[in-house]
Scaffold this motif. Sequence first.
Motif, PDB file in Angstrom:
ATOM      1  N   TRP A 125       0.817  -1.162   0.057  1.00 39.39           N
ATOM      2  CA  TRP A 125       0.109   0.272  -0.140  1.00 39.39           C
ATOM      3  C   TRP A 125       0.717   1.351   0.150  1.00 39.39           C
ATOM      4  CZ3 TRP A 125      -0.780   4.204   3.195  1.00 39.39           C
ATOM      5  CH2 TRP A 125      -1.990   4.973   2.606  1.00 39.39           C
ATOM      6  N   TRP A 126       1.800   1.281   0.808  1.00 40.55           N
ATOM      7  CA  TRP A 126       2.584   2.434   0.794  1.00 40.55           C
ATOM      8  C   TRP A 126       3.494   2.644  -0.731  1.00 40.55           C
ATOM      9  CZ3 TRP A 126       3.415   6.330   4.325  1.00 40.55           C
ATOM     10  CH2 TRP A 126       3.023   6.155   5.563  1.00 40.55           C
ATOM     11  N   LEU A 127       3.968   1.564  -0.914  1.00 36.87           N
ATOM     12  CA  LEU A 127       4.769   1.591  -2.424  1.00 36.87           C
ATOM     13  C   LEU A 127       3.546   2.214  -3.418  1.00 36.87           C
ATOM     14  CD1 LEU A 127       6.927   0.909  -4.401  1.00 36.87           C
ATOM     15  CD2 LEU A 127       5.859  -1.274  -4.736  1.00 36.87           C
ATOM     16  N   GLY A 128       2.310   1.564  -3.418  1.00 38.04           N
ATOM     17  CA  GLY A 128       1.438   2.261  -4.393  1.00 38.04           C
ATOM     18  C   GLY A 128       1.130   3.568  -4.241  1.00 38.04           C
ATOM     19  N   MET A 129       1.223   4.079  -2.847  1.00 47.83           N
ATOM     20  CA  MET A 129       0.908   5.664  -2.681  1.00 47.83           C
ATOM     21  C   MET A 129       1.798   6.456  -3.159  1.00 47.83           C
ATOM     22  SD  MET A 129      -2.148   5.792  -1.416  1.00 47.83           S
ATOM     23  CE  MET A 129      -2.079   7.547  -0.787  1.00 47.83           C
ATOM     24  N   ALA A 130       3.269   6.054  -3.029  1.00 41.94           N
ATOM     25  CA  ALA A 130       4.596   6.790  -3.194  1.00 41.94           C
ATOM     26  C   ALA A 130       4.609   6.658  -4.882  1.00 41.94           C
ATOM     27  CB  ALA A 130       5.602   5.915  -2.640  1.00 41.94           C
ATOM     28  N   ARG A 131       4.248   5.643  -5.347  1.00 41.96           N
ATOM     29  CA  ARG A 131       4.336   5.526  -6.908  1.00 41.96           C
ATOM     30  C   ARG A 131       3.256   6.408  -7.488  1.00 41.96           C
ATOM     31  NH1 ARG A 131       7.211   1.965  -9.727  1.00 41.96           N
ATOM     32  NH2 ARG A 131       5.427   1.495 -11.344  1.00 41.96           N
ATOM     33  N   GLN A 132       2.013   6.369  -6.932  1.00 40.71           N
ATOM     34  CA  GLN A 132       1.034   7.253  -7.601  1.00 40.71           C
ATOM     35  C   GLN A 132       1.440   8.638  -7.526  1.00 40.71           C
ATOM     36  OE1 GLN A 132      -3.337   6.482  -6.626  1.00 40.71           O
ATOM     37  NE2 GLN A 132      -2.773   8.207  -5.265  1.00 40.71           N
ATOM     38  N   GLN A 133       1.968   9.312  -6.324  1.00 45.94           N
ATOM     39  CA  GLN A 133       2.382  10.580  -6.209  1.00 45.94           C
ATOM     40  C   GLN A 133       3.809  10.937  -6.912  1.00 45.94           C
ATOM     41  OE1 GLN A 133       0.698  12.670  -4.474  1.00 45.94           O
ATOM     42  NE2 GLN A 133      -0.800  11.133  -3.926  1.00 45.94           N
ATOM     43  N   ARG A 134       4.593  10.169  -7.077  1.00 45.25           N
ATOM     44  CA  ARG A 134       5.813  10.214  -7.697  1.00 45.25           C
ATOM     45  C   ARG A 134       5.694  10.582  -9.222  1.00 45.25           C
ATOM     46  NH1 ARG A 134      12.040   7.608  -7.413  1.00 45.25           N
ATOM     47  NH2 ARG A 134      12.845   8.621  -9.073  1.00 45.25           N
ATOM     48  N   PHE A 135       4.816   9.938  -9.936  1.00 45.78           N
ATOM     49  CA  PHE A 135       4.596   9.834 -11.389  1.00 45.78           C
ATOM     50  C   PHE A 135       3.303  10.513 -11.861  1.00 45.78           C
ATOM     51  CE2 PHE A 135       7.122   5.727 -10.384  1.00 45.78           C
ATOM     52  CZ  PHE A 135       8.460   6.230 -10.866  1.00 45.78           C
ATOM     53  N   PHE A 136       2.634  11.238 -10.762  1.00 45.96           N
ATOM     54  CA  PHE A 136       1.442  11.749 -11.100  1.00 45.96           C
ATOM     55  C   PHE A 136       1.445  12.612 -12.406  1.00 45.96           C
ATOM     56  CE2 PHE A 136      -2.042  15.232 -10.755  1.00 45.96           C
ATOM     57  CZ  PHE A 136      -3.104  14.170 -10.761  1.00 45.96           C
ATOM     58  N   HIS A 137       2.279  13.594 -12.338  1.00 45.18           N
ATOM     59  CA  HIS A 137       2.575  14.529 -13.522  1.00 45.18           C
ATOM     60  C   HIS A 137       3.063  13.944 -14.640  1.00 45.18           C
ATOM     61  CE1 HIS A 137       1.543  17.950 -10.963  1.00 45.18           C
ATOM     62  NE2 HIS A 137       2.141  17.466  -9.990  1.00 45.18           N
ATOM     63  N   GLU A 138       3.836  12.846 -14.653  1.00 45.23           N
ATOM     64  CA  GLU A 138       4.615  12.206 -15.896  1.00 45.23           C
ATOM     65  C   GLU A 138       3.431  11.244 -16.682  1.00 45.23           C
ATOM     66  OE1 GLU A 138       8.159   9.156 -16.877  1.00 45.23           O
ATOM     67  OE2 GLU A 138       8.086  10.013 -14.847  1.00 45.23           O
ATOM     68  N   ARG A 139       2.495  10.772 -15.655  1.00 44.42           N
ATOM     69  CA  ARG A 139       1.195  10.294 -16.412  1.00 44.42           C
ATOM     70  C   ARG A 139       0.410  11.043 -16.755  1.00 44.42           C
ATOM     71  NH1 ARG A 139       1.336   5.762 -11.181  1.00 44.42           N
ATOM     72  NH2 ARG A 139       2.700   4.526 -12.072  1.00 44.42           N
ATOM     73  N   GLN A 140       0.372  12.217 -16.400  1.00 43.81           N
ATOM     74  CA  GLN A 140      -0.625  13.320 -16.988  1.00 43.81           C
ATOM     75  C   GLN A 140      -1.961  13.069 -16.168  1.00 43.81           C
ATOM     76  OE1 GLN A 140      -0.790  13.657 -21.161  1.00 43.81           O
ATOM     77  NE2 GLN A 140       1.283  14.283 -21.254  1.00 43.81           N
ATOM     78  N   GLY A 141      -1.889  12.800 -14.912  1.00 45.98           N
ATOM     79  CA  GLY A 141      -3.127  12.661 -14.111  1.00 45.98           C
ATOM     80  C   GLY A 141      -3.643  11.652 -14.155  1.00 45.98           C
ATOM     81  N   GLN A 142      -3.085  10.287 -14.875  1.00 43.85           N
ATOM     82  CA  GLN A 142      -3.715   9.157 -14.806  1.00 43.85           C
ATOM     83  C   GLN A 142      -3.007   8.200 -13.837  1.00 43.85           C
ATOM     84  OE1 GLN A 142      -5.031   7.574 -18.800  1.00 43.85           O
ATOM     85  NE2 GLN A 142      -3.432   9.013 -19.320  1.00 43.85           N
ATOM     86  N   TYR A 143      -3.502   6.881 -13.684  1.00 39.35           N
ATOM     87  CA  TYR A 143      -3.078   6.075 -12.577  1.00 39.35           C
ATOM     88  C   TYR A 143      -2.801   4.553 -13.259  1.00 39.35           C
ATOM     89  CZ  TYR A 143      -5.387   9.560  -9.765  1.00 39.35           C
ATOM     90  OH  TYR A 143      -5.629  10.878  -9.170  1.00 39.35           O
ATOM     91  N   VAL A 144      -2.055   3.896 -12.481  1.00 40.62           N
ATOM     92  CA  VAL A 144      -1.673   2.454 -12.671  1.00 40.62           C
ATOM     93  C   VAL A 144      -2.086   1.764 -11.673  1.00 40.62           C
ATOM     94  CG1 VAL A 144       0.169   0.823 -13.239  1.00 40.62           C
ATOM     95  CG2 VAL A 144       0.183   3.169 -14.179  1.00 40.62           C
ATOM     96  N   ARG A 145      -3.032   0.921 -11.793  1.00 38.63           N
ATOM     97  CA  ARG A 145      -3.527  -0.205 -10.721  1.00 38.63           C
ATOM     98  C   ARG A 145      -2.580  -1.136  -9.956  1.00 38.63           C
ATOM     99  NH1 ARG A 145      -8.691  -1.335  -9.148  1.00 38.63           N
ATOM    100  NH2 ARG A 145      -8.673  -3.332  -7.837  1.00 38.63           N
ATOM    101  N   GLN A 146      -1.355  -1.419 -10.978  1.00 34.89           N
ATOM    102  CA  GLN A 146      -0.323  -2.350 -10.212  1.00 34.89           C
ATOM    103  C   GLN A 146       0.666  -1.665  -9.591  1.00 34.89           C
ATOM    104  OE1 GLN A 146      -1.802  -5.534 -11.088  1.00 34.89           O
ATOM    105  NE2 GLN A 146       0.643  -5.845 -11.215  1.00 34.89           N
ATOM    106  N   ASP A 147       0.297  -0.271  -9.220  1.00 38.91           N
ATOM    107  CA  ASP A 147       1.151   0.415  -8.281  1.00 38.91           C
ATOM    108  C   ASP A 147       1.093  -0.186  -6.959  1.00 38.91           C
ATOM    109  OD1 ASP A 147       2.411   2.111 -10.055  1.00 38.91           O
ATOM    110  OD2 ASP A 147       1.057   3.883  -9.395  1.00 38.91           O
ATOM    111  N   PHE A 148      -0.170  -0.819  -6.657  1.00 39.31           N
ATOM    112  CA  PHE A 148      -0.292  -1.260  -5.268  1.00 39.31           C
ATOM    113  C   PHE A 148      -0.295  -2.631  -5.363  1.00 39.31           C
ATOM    114  CE2 PHE A 148      -2.548   2.595  -5.634  1.00 39.31           C
ATOM    115  CZ  PHE A 148      -2.293   3.186  -4.271  1.00 39.31           C
ATOM    116  N   ALA A 149       0.187  -3.550  -6.253  1.00 38.25           N
ATOM    117  CA  ALA A 149       0.602  -4.780  -6.437  1.00 38.25           C
ATOM    118  C   ALA A 149       1.716  -5.153  -5.256  1.00 38.25           C
ATOM    119  CB  ALA A 149       1.107  -5.520  -7.875  1.00 38.25           C
ATOM    120  N   PRO A 150       1.753  -6.479  -4.901  1.00 36.41           N
ATOM    121  CA  PRO A 150       3.197  -6.578  -4.168  1.00 36.41           C
ATOM    122  C   PRO A 150       4.430  -6.251  -4.633  1.00 36.41           C
ATOM    123  CG  PRO A 150       1.671  -8.691  -4.196  1.00 36.41           C
ATOM    124  CD  PRO A 150       1.091  -7.634  -5.022  1.00 36.41           C
ATOM    125  N   PRO A 151       5.598  -5.777  -3.903  1.00 29.79           N
ATOM    126  CA  PRO A 151       6.764  -5.281  -4.586  1.00 29.79           C
ATOM    127  C   PRO A 151       7.399  -6.838  -5.243  1.00 29.79           C
ATOM    128  CG  PRO A 151       6.902  -5.307  -2.100  1.00 29.79           C
ATOM    129  CD  PRO A 151       5.463  -5.387  -2.707  1.00 29.79           C
TER     130      PRO A 151
END
Length: 787
Positions: free
Chosen positions: A448-474
Motif C-alpha cells: 500500500w505504501w509503495l502504491g501511494m508513493a508511486r502514485q504521487q511520484r509519477f502523477f505529473h509524468e502520467r498526466q493525471g492518470q493512474y496504474v492499478r499495479q502500483d499497489f501490487a506486491p513489490p
Amino acid sequence: MQGKTRKRLRIPLFLGLIVLAYWLFCLPDPLFPAPQSTQLLSTEGELLSARIAADGQWRMPAADSVSPKLLTAVVAYEDRRFYRHWGISLAGIARAIRDNWKAREIVSGGSTITMQVARMARGNRARTLVQKVVEGLWATRLEAKYSKEEILHLWLANAPFGGNVVGVEAAGRRYYGRSPADLSWAEAATLAVLPNSPALIHPGRARDALKTKRDLLLDDLVAIGKLAQAEAELAKLEPLPDKPNPLPRAADHLLERLRMTHGSGRYRSSLEAALQRQVTDLVRRHQSQLAGSQIHNVAAMVTEVASGRVLAYVGNAPDLAPAHAPAVDIITASRSPGSLLKPILYGLALEQGMLTPRQFLKDVPTNFSDFHPSNFYRDFDGVVPADEALARSLNIPFVFLLQDYGVAPFHASLRDYGFHQLTQKPGHYGLSLILGGGEISMEEIQSWWLGMARQQRFFHERQGQYVRQDFAPPTLLHATTRPPLANLEPTATNIGAGAGYLTLEALTTLNRPDETGAEQRFNSHRRIAWKTGTSFGFRDAWAAGCTPDHVVSVWAGNADGEGRAGLVGVKAAAPLLFQIFRLLEERPTEGPIWFERPWDDLREVNTCELSGLLASPDCPHKREWIPRLGERAPSCRFHQRIFTDPDQRWQVRQDCAEGQVLPTSWFQLPSRQAHFYRQRHPNYHHPPPWHPSCTNQSVGNAVMQFIYPSKGGALSPSKNWLGESEGIFFELAHEKPETKVYWHLNEKYLGETSTFHSLAVQIPAGRHQISVVDEYGNRLEKAVLVK
C-alpha cells in the motif's frame, strides 16, 4: 540356401533393431533427476544464501557462466580429443588398455568426458565391460542430441568435487567463495583434477598429492600452449583451499519462500547485496537491544519506489535461538496491524468528500454496543483536527470516522488494495477493524505504501492518470520490472492523488508521542511520511513509511504472539525505521526531495481556521487545498451567530432583550466535547450565560450534556475492591463548570455539584428518570434502565 541365409540374417537384424531402439530412447528425461540445492543471488549476481539439496548434497543448478580457464583445464586433463570424437575415443581406449597392462591393475578407464556424463547419469555403476558398452551407446546418443558445449557443461554440473559437493557451481562457492566464472588458473586446475580424486580435497588427506596433480596439469597446459610458463609458475604458488567455506545466509527467509513456492533452483533476486547485509546488521543490533525486554523477533523490508523492487528483505532477526522461532518469515505472517490502517481510512474519507484535512473529529469517551474503544493515553481532546488525530494515532476519532464511512466500504477498499488476510466478512470485524481487529502482513502494508508513493511520484509524468499495479506486491526477482507508464487508467484505486498527497503530508511530522504521551523526536535529513502501529495486548509493534525513493516497513515483537509491556510502535519499531532511512539517504537518488503537489486533483477553498470545515459566513477563514471532491464536505457548524448585550455579559434574544442587542459570531462546541476541549485549550470560552429573563428549559441541552451515561442502554452498579456496590456513576458537562447544578432522581432531590459535576447514586433495578437543573434554570433529563 537363400531361405537359410534369410533365417540367419533375421536374428542379427532383430538384435540390431533392438539396439537401435535402445539407442534412440536410452536417454532419460530429465537426464539428471537428482534433487538440487537452492541458491539465492543478489541483483548483481552475488550469492546471498543457499539451501542444501533434499539428499544432503550441495548440488547446485548449472552455472550460468564458467571461466574459460576451467573449461580449458578440464578438457586438457580429462579428454584432450573431446572436440574430435563422437563420444568414444579409440585412442583413449587403447591407451587405457596399455596403462592397465603395464600396471597390472585398472588405473585408467579410457572414458571420454561424454562417457563420464553417461556414467554419472546412470548413477555411477560398477565399471564392468557391459557397463562400458552401455556407456558407449549412451555417449554416442548424447553426442547426437547435445552440442559439445552442452555436454561439457553437463559434466561440470554433475561431477563429484569431494564430500557432498557436486558440480562446479557448488565447488566454486564452497572452496573459493565465488562463482566458477571468476577462477584463477590455479583454482581452475585444482577443480579440474578433483573429480578424478575427490577425496584429496579434505584437509589432512594427501594434500601433497592434490598439489602434485594440480601442478602437473599446469605444466601440461604450458606444453599444449594454453598457458605461459611464467603464469604457470605463479599459479603453483597459490595455496590449496583449506576446507569448504560456509555459504552465506544473508536472506534465508526469501530463499525459503521462493523454494516453497517455486521449487529448488537458482533465483536471481532484486536484493542489493551490500544493502541487504547493512539492513540485516541493523536488525541484528536492534533485536539485541529489545532482547532485554524479552522481545525476540524483528523484521524489515526496503522497496525502491521507481522500480517497485525489493532491495532488502529481512524476514526475521538473524542468529536467534531455536526457542524464538527463527524460521518464521514475519514479512508474510498474519499479524494485527494496530493503527496502521488509519491513513487508509483518512485518505478514503478525504477522497469521498466526507472530510477535510483539519476537520474536527469527536474525541470523547464513547461505547459502541459491546465495543469500548479508548485512546492509548487514556485522555480525550473533545474534538481534534483530523490530520492531528492521524499523526497522534488517536483511536476514538477514527472509530467515529469509520462509523460515518462504513465498515463494509472500508473493508471492500482494503481487499481491493490487496489486504487478503482479511478473510472474514465486514461484520466479523465491526468498528474494531480500524484499531487492529483484523490481520495483515508486512508485505501487504508495504504494497500500500509503495502504491501511494508511486502514485504521487509519477502523477505529473502520467498526466493525471493512474496504474492499478502500483499497489501490487513489490517484485522480488531481478528480471521482473514495473514500468511507471504502463497500463494507464483514468481513475484511481480508491484514493486519488489529491487525497493521497494530503494523507502523506499529514504523516510527515517527526514528533510522535510514546505510550506515556511524551513526545519523541526522530531526526531525518529528508521528509518522511510514516506511521506506527501497536496491536492490542502489546503483541505487535509496527512502523512503515516512504520517501519519493524508498518504502520501509519494520515489525518487532514475538513470533509466538506473546505480548510485552512497552512493545509499542514508536519505541520498538520507529527507531529502526529511521536508522534504515538514514542509511538510504547515503545512496544516490534520481527522485525529488518530496512529492510535487498534484494540482489537478486539488481545489483551493476557504476553510474555518478553528474547525477545519468548509467556512460558513460566520467563520474566520483561511485558504486551504483539499481534494477535488472535498468541496461537498459539510460547512462549519460550530460558529453560530448569537446576540448579546453591549458588554457581552449576557446572551439575549430579541423577545427578551432590554436595550441594545449586538450580533456576534461565537465558536461553541457541544457540552460533552467542550468539557474535554477546554482542558487542552484554556482560551476556549463558552458564550455568555443567558440573561435571567431569557432562560427556559428549551436551552438546557445547549449548556449541559451528560458525559456518562451518554447513550441509552442498561446500567449496572460498579463495585469496589472489596466487592461492595458503589452505585451508579453519573457525570455531567456544563459550559460554565463553576455553575451550581441540582440533581434529582424521579423528582426526588439528591444533592448539588459545582465545578466537578459527578455523582454516585444508589439506584434499585428498574426504569428511572435522572434530571438536573442549574442555577439559571436550565434543565436536562435522561431516562435510565438499571439492571
